[in-house]
Scaffold this motif. Sequence first.
Motif, PDB file in Angstrom:
ATOM      1  N   ILE A   1       1.024  38.529 -13.985  1.00 31.85           N
ATOM      2  CA  ILE A   1       1.753  37.909 -15.094  1.00 31.85           C
ATOM      3  C   ILE A   1       3.265  38.091 -14.917  1.00 31.85           C
ATOM      4  O   ILE A   1       3.722  38.973 -14.186  1.00 31.85           O
ATOM      5  CB  ILE A   1       1.310  38.451 -16.479  1.00 31.85           C
ATOM      6  CG1 ILE A   1       1.751  39.901 -16.672  1.00 31.85           C
ATOM      7  CG2 ILE A   1      -0.195  38.329 -16.669  1.00 31.85           C
ATOM      8  CD1 ILE A   1       1.756  40.299 -18.131  1.00 31.85           C
ATOM      9  N   ASN A   2       4.013  37.224 -15.585  1.00 29.17           N
ATOM     10  CA  ASN A   2       5.474  37.289 -15.517  1.00 29.17           C
ATOM     11  C   ASN A   2       5.967  38.687 -15.878  1.00 29.17           C
ATOM     12  O   ASN A   2       5.503  39.273 -16.845  1.00 29.17           O
ATOM     13  CB  ASN A   2       6.106  36.291 -16.502  1.00 29.17           C
ATOM     14  CG  ASN A   2       5.975  34.861 -16.025  1.00 29.17           C
ATOM     15  OD1 ASN A   2       5.788  34.615 -14.830  1.00 29.17           O
ATOM     16  ND2 ASN A   2       6.055  33.924 -16.952  1.00 29.17           N
ATOM     17  N   GLY A   3       6.899  39.159 -15.077  1.00 27.82           N
ATOM     18  CA  GLY A   3       7.495  40.450 -15.378  1.00 27.82           C
ATOM     19  C   GLY A   3       6.786  41.618 -14.714  1.00 27.82           C
ATOM     20  O   GLY A   3       7.267  42.746 -14.753  1.00 27.82           O
TER      21      GLY A   3
ATOM     22  N   GLY B   1       6.432  42.150 -11.639  1.00 32.73           N
ATOM     23  CA  GLY B   1       7.134  42.592 -10.440  1.00 32.73           C
ATOM     24  C   GLY B   1       6.699  41.839  -9.188  1.00 32.73           C
ATOM     25  O   GLY B   1       6.907  42.290  -8.075  1.00 32.73           O
TER      26      GLY B   1
ATOM     27  N   THR C   1       9.697  40.554  -6.890  1.00 32.08           N
ATOM     28  CA  THR C   1      10.317  41.722  -6.268  1.00 32.08           C
ATOM     29  C   THR C   1       9.415  42.279  -5.163  1.00 32.08           C
ATOM     30  O   THR C   1       9.875  42.617  -4.065  1.00 32.08           O
ATOM     31  CB  THR C   1      10.567  42.822  -7.322  1.00 32.08           C
ATOM     32  OG1 THR C   1      11.247  42.232  -8.430  1.00 32.08           O
ATOM     33  CG2 THR C   1      11.395  43.950  -6.770  1.00 32.08           C
TER      34      THR C   1
ATOM     35  N   LYS D   1      10.291  42.636  -1.212  1.00 34.49           N
ATOM     36  CA  LYS D   1      10.211  43.909  -0.496  1.00 34.49           C
ATOM     37  C   LYS D   1       9.278  43.796   0.713  1.00 34.49           C
ATOM     38  O   LYS D   1       9.562  44.319   1.794  1.00 34.49           O
ATOM     39  CB  LYS D   1       9.669  45.001  -1.427  1.00 34.49           C
ATOM     40  CG  LYS D   1      10.602  45.421  -2.570  1.00 34.49           C
ATOM     41  CD  LYS D   1       9.806  46.308  -3.536  1.00 34.49           C
ATOM     42  CE  LYS D   1      10.656  46.852  -4.672  1.00 34.49           C
ATOM     43  NZ  LYS D   1       9.816  47.595  -5.657  1.00 34.49           N
TER      44      LYS D   1
ATOM     45  N   THR E   1       3.301  48.391  -9.784  1.00 36.90           N
ATOM     46  CA  THR E   1       4.755  48.525  -9.762  1.00 36.90           C
ATOM     47  C   THR E   1       5.254  49.451 -10.869  1.00 36.90           C
ATOM     48  O   THR E   1       4.508  49.820 -11.765  1.00 36.90           O
ATOM     49  CB  THR E   1       5.420  47.161  -9.966  1.00 36.90           C
ATOM     50  OG1 THR E   1       5.113  46.697 -11.278  1.00 36.90           O
ATOM     51  CG2 THR E   1       4.942  46.143  -8.940  1.00 36.90           C
ATOM     52  N   LYS E   2       6.519  49.802 -10.750  1.00 38.59           N
ATOM     53  CA  LYS E   2       7.259  50.550 -11.767  1.00 38.59           C
ATOM     54  C   LYS E   2       6.699  51.940 -12.017  1.00 38.59           C
ATOM     55  O   LYS E   2       6.793  52.460 -13.122  1.00 38.59           O
ATOM     56  CB  LYS E   2       7.332  49.732 -13.078  1.00 38.59           C
ATOM     57  CG  LYS E   2       7.830  48.296 -12.807  1.00 38.59           C
ATOM     58  CD  LYS E   2       8.148  47.549 -14.065  1.00 38.59           C
ATOM     59  CE  LYS E   2       8.198  46.051 -13.793  1.00 38.59           C
ATOM     60  NZ  LYS E   2       8.555  45.264 -14.939  1.00 38.59           N
TER      61      LYS E   2
ATOM     62  N   ASP F   1       7.960  54.436 -10.909  1.00 39.46           N
ATOM     63  CA  ASP F   1       9.104  55.343 -10.958  1.00 39.46           C
ATOM     64  C   ASP F   1       9.546  55.637 -12.380  1.00 39.46           C
ATOM     65  O   ASP F   1      10.247  56.594 -12.627  1.00 39.46           O
ATOM     66  CB  ASP F   1      10.279  54.747 -10.173  1.00 39.46           C
ATOM     67  CG  ASP F   1      10.561  53.313 -10.584  1.00 39.46           C
ATOM     68  OD1 ASP F   1       9.616  52.504 -10.607  1.00 39.46           O
ATOM     69  OD2 ASP F   1      11.728  53.001 -10.883  1.00 39.46           O
TER      70      ASP F   1
ATOM     71  N   GLY G   1       4.998  50.384  -6.288  1.00 36.56           N
ATOM     72  CA  GLY G   1       6.430  50.130  -6.418  1.00 36.56           C
ATOM     73  C   GLY G   1       7.069  51.303  -7.129  1.00 36.56           C
ATOM     74  O   GLY G   1       6.598  51.737  -8.177  1.00 36.56           O
TER      75      GLY G   1
ATOM     76  N   GLU H   1      13.596  49.389  -7.785  1.00 35.53           N
ATOM     77  CA  GLU H   1      13.961  47.979  -7.644  1.00 35.53           C
ATOM     78  C   GLU H   1      14.494  47.634  -6.267  1.00 35.53           C
ATOM     79  O   GLU H   1      14.651  46.473  -5.927  1.00 35.53           O
ATOM     80  CB  GLU H   1      14.994  47.613  -8.714  1.00 35.53           C
ATOM     81  CG  GLU H   1      14.440  47.740 -10.118  1.00 35.53           C
ATOM     82  CD  GLU H   1      15.440  47.290 -11.169  1.00 35.53           C
ATOM     83  OE1 GLU H   1      15.429  46.093 -11.491  1.00 35.53           O
ATOM     84  OE2 GLU H   1      16.228  48.125 -11.649  1.00 35.53           O
TER      85      GLU H   1
HETATM   86  P1  GDP Z   1       7.767  38.738 -11.782  1.00 33.86           P
HETATM   87  O1  GDP Z   1       8.075  37.980 -13.041  1.00 33.86           O
HETATM   88  O2  GDP Z   1       6.362  39.243 -11.769  1.00 33.86           O
HETATM   89  O3  GDP Z   1       8.126  38.009 -10.555  1.00 33.86           O
HETATM   90  O4  GDP Z   1       8.638  40.071 -11.872  1.00 33.86           O
HETATM   91  P2  GDP Z   1       9.999  40.446 -11.125  1.00 33.86           P
HETATM   92  O5  GDP Z   1       9.749  40.644  -9.687  1.00 33.86           O
HETATM   93  O6  GDP Z   1      11.055  39.500 -11.529  1.00 33.86           O
HETATM   94  O7  GDP Z   1      10.256  41.884 -11.757  1.00 33.86           O
HETATM   95  C1  GDP Z   1      10.556  42.077 -13.117  1.00 33.86           C
HETATM   96  C2  GDP Z   1      11.523  43.235 -13.273  1.00 33.86           C
HETATM   97  O8  GDP Z   1      10.900  44.451 -12.848  1.00 33.86           O
HETATM   98  C3  GDP Z   1      12.764  43.079 -12.390  1.00 33.86           C
HETATM   99  O9  GDP Z   1      13.876  43.543 -13.124  1.00 33.86           O
HETATM  100  C4  GDP Z   1      12.495  44.028 -11.210  1.00 33.86           C
HETATM  101  O10 GDP Z   1      13.665  44.510 -10.622  1.00 33.86           O
HETATM  102  C5  GDP Z   1      11.696  45.110 -11.867  1.00 33.86           C
HETATM  103  N1  GDP Z   1      10.809  45.825 -10.942  1.00 33.86           N
HETATM  104  C6  GDP Z   1       9.885  45.313 -10.091  1.00 33.86           C
HETATM  105  N2  GDP Z   1       9.236  46.294  -9.423  1.00 33.86           N
HETATM  106  C7  GDP Z   1       9.767  47.471  -9.850  1.00 33.86           C
HETATM  107  C8  GDP Z   1       9.507  48.866  -9.548  1.00 33.86           C
HETATM  108  O11 GDP Z   1       8.653  49.257  -8.756  1.00 33.86           O
HETATM  109  N3  GDP Z   1      10.270  49.784 -10.234  1.00 33.86           N
HETATM  110  C9  GDP Z   1      11.217  49.414 -11.139  1.00 33.86           C
HETATM  111  N4  GDP Z   1      11.893  50.366 -11.757  1.00 33.86           N
HETATM  112  N5  GDP Z   1      11.468  48.123 -11.450  1.00 33.86           N
HETATM  113  C10 GDP Z   1      10.761  47.163 -10.817  1.00 33.86           C
END
Ligand code: GDP
Length: 301
Positions: free
Chosen positions: A108-110, A112, A115, A119, A253-254, A256, A279, A282
Motif C-alpha cells: 500500500i501507499n506509504g 516504502g 524507496t 535501494k 520497512t521502517k 529503525d 528497511g 531512508e
Molecule cells: P511507497 O508509497 O510505498 O512507494 O512509499 P515510499 O517509498 O514513498 O516511502 C514512504 C516514506 O517512508 C518515505 O518518506 C521514505 O523515505 C520512508 N521510508 C521508506 N523505507 C524506510 C525505512 O526503512 N526507514 C525509514 N525511517 N523510512 C523509510
Amino acid sequence: RPGLIGRLRNGLKRTGSGIGLVFMGRKYIDADLLEELETLLLTADVGMEATNRIIGDLTDRLKRNKLDDISALHQALRENMMAILEPVAQPLEVNRDKKPMVILTVGINGAGKTTTIGKLAEQYRNEGRRVVLAAGDTFRAAAVEQLQAWGERTGTPVISQPTGSDAASVVYDAHQAAIARGADVLIADTAGRLHTQSNLMDELRKIRRVLGKQDETAPHEVLLVLDAGTGQNALAQAEQFREAVDVTGLALTKLDGTAKGGVIFAMAQRFGIPVRFIGIGEGVDDLRPFDAEAFVDALLD
Ligand code: GDP
C-alpha cells in the motif's frame, strides 16, 4: 553511524518495549516474570499466536525444572525466537538464468515500496548487474516522478507512461525493454491505493498475467513491502495481498523507528512467507537482507 544492531535496538526500544529489559535487575525467575514478558511481547506486536507459542514453551520448561536461572531463561527465549524466525530468513537470490529476473513489488501507499525499489536498484547496480525499473503505479504522478528520481540517482533506466495509462501495459513494455537490453533484473513498481482495494487487486493480477506472456516463469519474485510500524495492520495487508497475488517474499520497512518490530514474529508464525529484506532507514544503503540472529540479538541484548 551506529550499525544495524544498534539502530534496530534503538528503534525497537523506542517506547521502552525492549524485550531484554525484562531481565534487567533480576536474579531469580519469579512468578511475575513470564507475565511481564508476555506483556512486552504483545506490546512489541509479536501477536497472540507467536506469544502463546513462546510463553507456552517457557512455562513448560519451568514446570519441568529445566530453567534454573535467569540466564537459562534468556537462552530459552532466544531459542524460541530463533525457531520462529530462522525458517523465514531467506534472502532473495538473483537468478542468473533469467534475463531478466523479474521482481514485482506490491504494497500500500506509504509502505516504502518506491524507496525499497531504489535501494535494491542501487545494490544490484553496485554488484555490476543491469537493472530496469517499471513505473507501474500509473495512478499517481508523484509515484512516477519519485521512481524516476531514484532511477537518476542510481543510473537505472525507468520505463514509464503518462499518468492514467494502463499499468499492465507499462509493465509489459518495461519487460520487453529489459529483455531487449539484456538486463539482469527488472523491478516493477505498482500502485498501492487503499480505498479502491478491489480494483487494485484486479490490476495486480493483470500485471502478473502480462509478465507471464514474455516469460512464462515470470514474475520470479512477488515482493510485498510492509511498514513494520503499522504492527498488526501489516498482517491484515499481507492477508489481502496474499489472496490476490501469490506473494513470495516480504520486505519489512521502517524497523529503525518503531516499537512494533515484533510483527515479524507474528508474520512468520501466521504465514511463513520468506522475509527477504528489512528497511532500517531512508538512505540508499539502509536495506539489508533479513538476518534472524542479528534481529533477535537486537531485541534481547
Ligand atoms: P511507497 O508509497 O510505498 O512507494 O512509499 P515510499 O517509498 O514513498 O516511502 C514512504 C516514506 O517512508 C518515505 O518518506 C521514505 O523515505 C520512508 N521510508 C521508506 N523505507 C524506510 C525505512 O526503512 N526507514 C525509514 N525511517 N523510512 C523509510
